[in-house]
Design an enzyme around this catalytic site. Structure first.
Site, short mmCIF file in Angstrom:
data_model
loop_
_atom_site.label_atom_id
_atom_site.label_comp_id
_atom_site.label_asym_id
_atom_site.label_seq_id
_atom_site.Cartn_x
_atom_site.Cartn_y
_atom_site.Cartn_z
N GLU A 144 0.83 -1.20 0.00
CA GLU A 144 0.00 0.00 0.00
C GLU A 144 0.87 1.26 0.00
O GLU A 144 0.62 2.20 -0.76
CB GLU A 144 -0.93 -0.02 1.21
CG GLU A 144 -1.93 -1.15 1.18
CD GLU A 144 -3.24 -0.81 1.84
OE1 GLU A 144 -4.16 -0.41 1.11
OE2 GLU A 144 -3.32 -0.94 3.08
N GLU A 149 -4.54 -8.69 2.99
CA GLU A 149 -5.55 -8.35 4.00
C GLU A 149 -6.76 -9.27 3.98
O GLU A 149 -7.25 -9.70 5.04
CB GLU A 149 -5.98 -6.89 3.83
CG GLU A 149 -5.00 -5.86 4.36
CD GLU A 149 -3.85 -5.58 3.40
OE1 GLU A 149 -3.01 -4.73 3.73
OE2 GLU A 149 -3.77 -6.23 2.33
#
Length: 266
Positions: A120, A140
């Site tokens: 990210e 995730e």
């Protein structure tokens, strides 16, 4: 020069080098790391002598993302920095480049794991080079979590949507070669040389006119969501003033005199 126990700040000429420094945890995010990153980005923006930033990790890893042990209840390392988060609730997002875009070019030098929050944060950088054994991915969903660092918005704008959705929805790891093929990173180099390659790229950036470099970067990002007509108009508005700078005149003069230009940010 700032930094914390989990984030070192060094100067290499006109390049500010920010190193995620928690190798025993594959540089998993900690409060000390986030505070150090936040302050490092601000230092780069504030100091006109800095022309580029290199972001890398210590100990053969880039960043393994969130500290899942902390999330499970053991407490995130660096509790003494929590007052900084209370003072600025967006500090962690700015640190991870979700809520902040540095005006100087940011070059990522990736070795080893660059996953979850690492991938990210990578999406907030401008130029990306990785060692051939680097591993990428947004894990995730495998933990029942959401990649809330910006990936559902940014990733489909940076790589083809089908690849973005596969990465987001499967949570599988990607090799450096595959990451390069889909456009997540720009270049793969031999293991252990990513930082050297990033610093070489930074030197090329540093040799260019700083006002021109920063205007070009700003134009690329500010026009990304515009129509072509709007974008071209915005480009002219930002680009034409650069031709009137002393640096632009110095660049032309240096070319005519067959010498390296001496830019003064003027």
């Amino acid at each position: 020069m700032g930094g914390t126990e989990h984030l070192t700040v060094e100067r290499a000429g006109a390049t500010l080098v920010l190193t995620l420094n928690r190798p025993e945890a594959k540089n998993a995010l900690s409060l000390a790391m986030l505070v150090g990153l936040h302050d490092g980005w601000l230092e780069a923006d504030r100091d006109d002598a800095v022309r580029s930033v290199v972001l890398t990790g210590a100990g053969g890893a880039f960043c393994a993302g969130m500290d899942l042990k902390a999330l499970a209840g053991d407490g995130m390392a660096g509790e003494e920095y929590r007052d900084r988060l209370r003072d600025d609730p967006d500090l962690h997002w700015k640190a991870m480049l979700r809520h902040h875009r540095p005006r100087k070019p940011v070059i990522a030098a990736v070795e080893g794991h660059c996953v979850a929050g690492g991938t990210e944060m990578l999406q907030g950088t401008d130029i990306r080079v990785a060692g051939e054994s680097a591993v990428f991915g947004l894990f995730e969903v495998r933990r029942g979590l959401f990649p809330i660092g910006g990936s559902t918005v940014r990733l489909p704008r940076q790589i083809p949507r089908t690849h973005a959705l596969e990465m987001l929805l499967t949570g599988r790891p990607y090799t450096a070669a595959e990451a390069e093929r889909i456009g997540l990173i720009g270049r793969v180099v031999p293991d252990g040389t990513a930082l050297d390659a990033a610093l070489e790229t930074a030197e090329r950036v540093n040799a260019c006119g700083p006002l021109a470099v920063e205007a070009v970067k700003a134009s690329v990002y500010e026009t990304a969501a515009m129509t072509e007509e709007e974008g071209l108009a915005a480009e002219l508005a930002r680009g034409w003033p650069i031709f009137e700078t002393a640096d632009a005149k110095e660049g032309a003069r240096a070319f005519a005199q067959k010498r390296e230009p001496q830019f003064r940010r003027a």
